[in-house]
Design a protein around this motif. Structure first.
Motif, short mmCIF file in Angstrom:
data_model
loop_
_atom_site.label_atom_id
_atom_site.label_comp_id
_atom_site.label_asym_id
_atom_site.label_seq_id
_atom_site.Cartn_x
_atom_site.Cartn_y
_atom_site.Cartn_z
N LYS A 1 -8.62 -29.01 29.51
CA LYS A 1 -7.72 -28.51 28.70
C LYS A 1 -8.31 -27.41 27.77
N ASP A 2 -9.64 -27.78 27.35
CA ASP A 2 -10.43 -26.87 26.39
C ASP A 2 -10.55 -25.46 27.42
N LEU A 3 -11.03 -26.00 28.42
CA LEU A 3 -11.50 -24.59 29.29
C LEU A 3 -10.08 -23.67 29.52
N PHE A 4 -8.94 -24.28 29.79
CA PHE A 4 -7.83 -23.27 30.03
C PHE A 4 -7.19 -23.02 28.74
N ASP A 5 -7.64 -23.41 27.49
CA ASP A 5 -6.85 -22.90 26.32
C ASP A 5 -7.88 -21.74 25.83
N THR A 6 -9.04 -21.57 26.35
CA THR A 6 -10.03 -20.40 25.95
C THR A 6 -9.64 -19.17 26.54
N ALA A 7 -9.09 -18.08 25.86
CA ALA A 7 -8.90 -16.72 26.43
C ALA A 7 -9.92 -16.44 27.38
N GLY A 8 -9.45 -16.09 28.71
CA GLY A 8 -10.10 -15.35 29.81
C GLY A 8 -10.94 -16.43 30.55
N ALA A 9 -10.87 -17.84 30.50
CA ALA A 9 -11.60 -18.61 30.95
C ALA A 9 -10.81 -19.25 31.95
N GLY A 10 -11.62 -20.14 32.79
CA GLY A 10 -10.67 -20.62 34.06
C GLY A 10 -10.02 -19.73 35.21
N GLN A 11 -10.32 -18.49 35.12
CA GLN A 11 -9.42 -17.35 35.85
C GLN A 11 -10.14 -17.53 37.34
N VAL A 12 -11.35 -17.70 37.41
CA VAL A 12 -11.99 -17.44 38.63
C VAL A 12 -11.52 -18.59 39.70
N ALA A 13 -11.06 -18.07 40.89
CA ALA A 13 -10.10 -18.93 41.74
C ALA A 13 -10.79 -20.49 42.05
N ASP A 14 -12.10 -20.20 42.34
CA ASP A 14 -12.85 -21.83 42.97
C ASP A 14 -12.95 -22.49 41.59
N LEU A 15 -12.96 -21.90 40.54
CA LEU A 15 -13.39 -22.82 39.45
C LEU A 15 -11.83 -23.24 38.84
N PHE A 16 -10.88 -22.34 39.01
CA PHE A 16 -9.58 -22.89 38.65
C PHE A 16 -9.20 -24.11 39.45
N ASN A 17 -9.43 -23.85 40.78
CA ASN A 17 -9.06 -24.84 42.08
C ASN A 17 -9.73 -26.20 41.40
N PHE A 18 -10.99 -26.11 41.23
CA PHE A 18 -11.90 -27.36 40.87
C PHE A 18 -11.34 -28.10 39.84
N ALA A 19 -11.10 -27.50 38.65
CA ALA A 19 -10.83 -27.71 37.32
C ALA A 19 -9.15 -28.63 37.47
N THR A 20 -8.57 -27.94 38.37
CA THR A 20 -7.13 -28.38 38.32
C THR A 20 -6.98 -29.76 39.42
N ASP A 21 -8.13 -29.60 40.27
CA ASP A 21 -8.22 -30.86 41.09
C ASP A 21 -8.83 -32.07 40.30
N ALA A 22 -9.75 -31.85 39.64
CA ALA A 22 -10.22 -32.94 38.73
C ALA A 22 -9.40 -33.35 37.73
N ASP A 23 -8.60 -32.62 37.09
CA ASP A 23 -7.61 -33.16 36.34
C ASP A 23 -6.64 -34.10 37.01
N ASN A 24 -6.06 -33.55 37.93
CA ASN A 24 -5.06 -34.35 38.84
C ASN A 24 -5.87 -35.84 39.37
N THR A 25 -7.01 -35.83 39.95
CA THR A 25 -7.68 -36.80 40.30
C THR A 25 -7.80 -37.80 39.34
N GLN A 26 -8.47 -37.25 37.99
CA GLN A 26 -8.91 -38.24 36.90
C GLN A 26 -7.70 -38.92 36.26
N ARG A 27 -6.43 -38.20 36.37
CA ARG A 27 -5.11 -38.75 35.85
C ARG A 27 -4.71 -39.89 36.68
N ALA A 28 -4.91 -39.72 38.05
CA ALA A 28 -4.60 -40.63 39.10
C ALA A 28 -5.37 -41.93 38.80
N GLU A 29 -6.65 -41.66 38.60
CA GLU A 29 -7.48 -42.80 38.52
C GLU A 29 -7.40 -43.59 37.19
#
Length: 250
Positions: A205-233
């Motif tokens: 959340k802090d990453l995506f709340d930071t202006a200009g951060a989390g915009q690189v495609a592979d980083l965005f996908n990784f952070a989103t997947d990590a968020d979804n996985t850990q919520r499920a766990e």
């Protein structure tokens, strides 16, 4: 009725007709493509291939209405430049993941709970793979894996308050976990890993709340997947805590 010999002749004639038709179509397509391509790009590509057939031709498509241009064979793709927040997120998440792997390594010698063993193996495998991905990601961008900056005090050294990312267990919590066994260990592991996973969600959340951060495609996908996985766990671990004997500990 046709004899077998006549049928075979008819079959061969049909095959030859289809073959000639396909060849004619291929030649026609080649002529149309050559006619529609910009003259400069066709001639330059042809010259490059004639000069050295083994040399790959790198063609950069032009903007709408503009011709394409041939780039030198030494041309290499460049990675998008990450923000400082991107780099720090990956560095911090490596440290965060290492503690989760350390926690799961305790399971085999401290509990016989099959569900917990299965969950721990999945967490260990996924987070170990993600650590390798983050290390490669940083190395490809020539960024250090550690958050410590050369020439400055190591504010992330062991014992320093900044060593722990959000949700990470304290040294005291880790000591209690190591000394526990059986149902007590199971309960401490589940509550500790839920705390740990919630910390990772805060980091995303802090990453995506930071202006200009989390915009690189592979980083965005990784952070989103990590968020979804850990919520499920987290949901899985919460449901495990609802079972006996954990429910009786409340």
């Amino acid at each position: 009725m046709f004899s077998d010999a006549s049928k075979w002749k008819l079959y061969r004639l049909g095959r030859m007709h289809k073959l000639h038709s396909r060849r004619a179509s291929a030649v026609l397509c080649s002529m149309l493509l050559a006619a529609s391509a910009p003259a400069g790009s066709v001639s330059s590509n042809a010259r490059a291939q004639q000069a050295d057939p083994a040399t790959p031709v790198v063609v950069q498509p032009g903007a709408p209405g503009k011709p394409s241009r041939t780039l030198p064979p030494s041309t290499r793709a460049t990675l998008p430049q990450p923000s400082q927040a991107d780099v720090e997120f990956m560095q911090g998440m490596i440290m965060h993941h290492w503690q989760a792997v350390e926690m799961t390594a305790l399971i085999s010698s401290r509990t016989e709970n099959k569900d917990l063993r299965s969950l721990g193996a999945r967490i260990s495998s996924s987070q170990s793979d993600e650590i390798k991905f983050m290390q490669r990601w940083l190395a490809a961008r020539r960024e250090p894996v550690s958050m410590a900056m050369p020439g400055t005090p190591d504010k992330h050294a062991p014992g320093h308050p900044m060593t722990r990312m959000p949700g990470m267990l304290t040294p005291e919590q880790m000591k209690v976990l190591r000394n526990a066994k059986g149902a007590e260990f199971d309960h401490l592991f589940l509550t500790g890993m839920i705390q740990h996973h919630n910390g990772a969600l805060i980091m995303v959340k802090d990453l995506f709340d930071t202006a200009g951060a989390g915009q690189v495609a592979d980083l965005f996908n990784f952070a989103t997947d990590a968020d979804n996985t850990q919520r499920a766990e987290i949901r899985i671990m919460q449901s495990m805590l609802e079972k006996k004997p954990f429910k009786e500990k409340r």
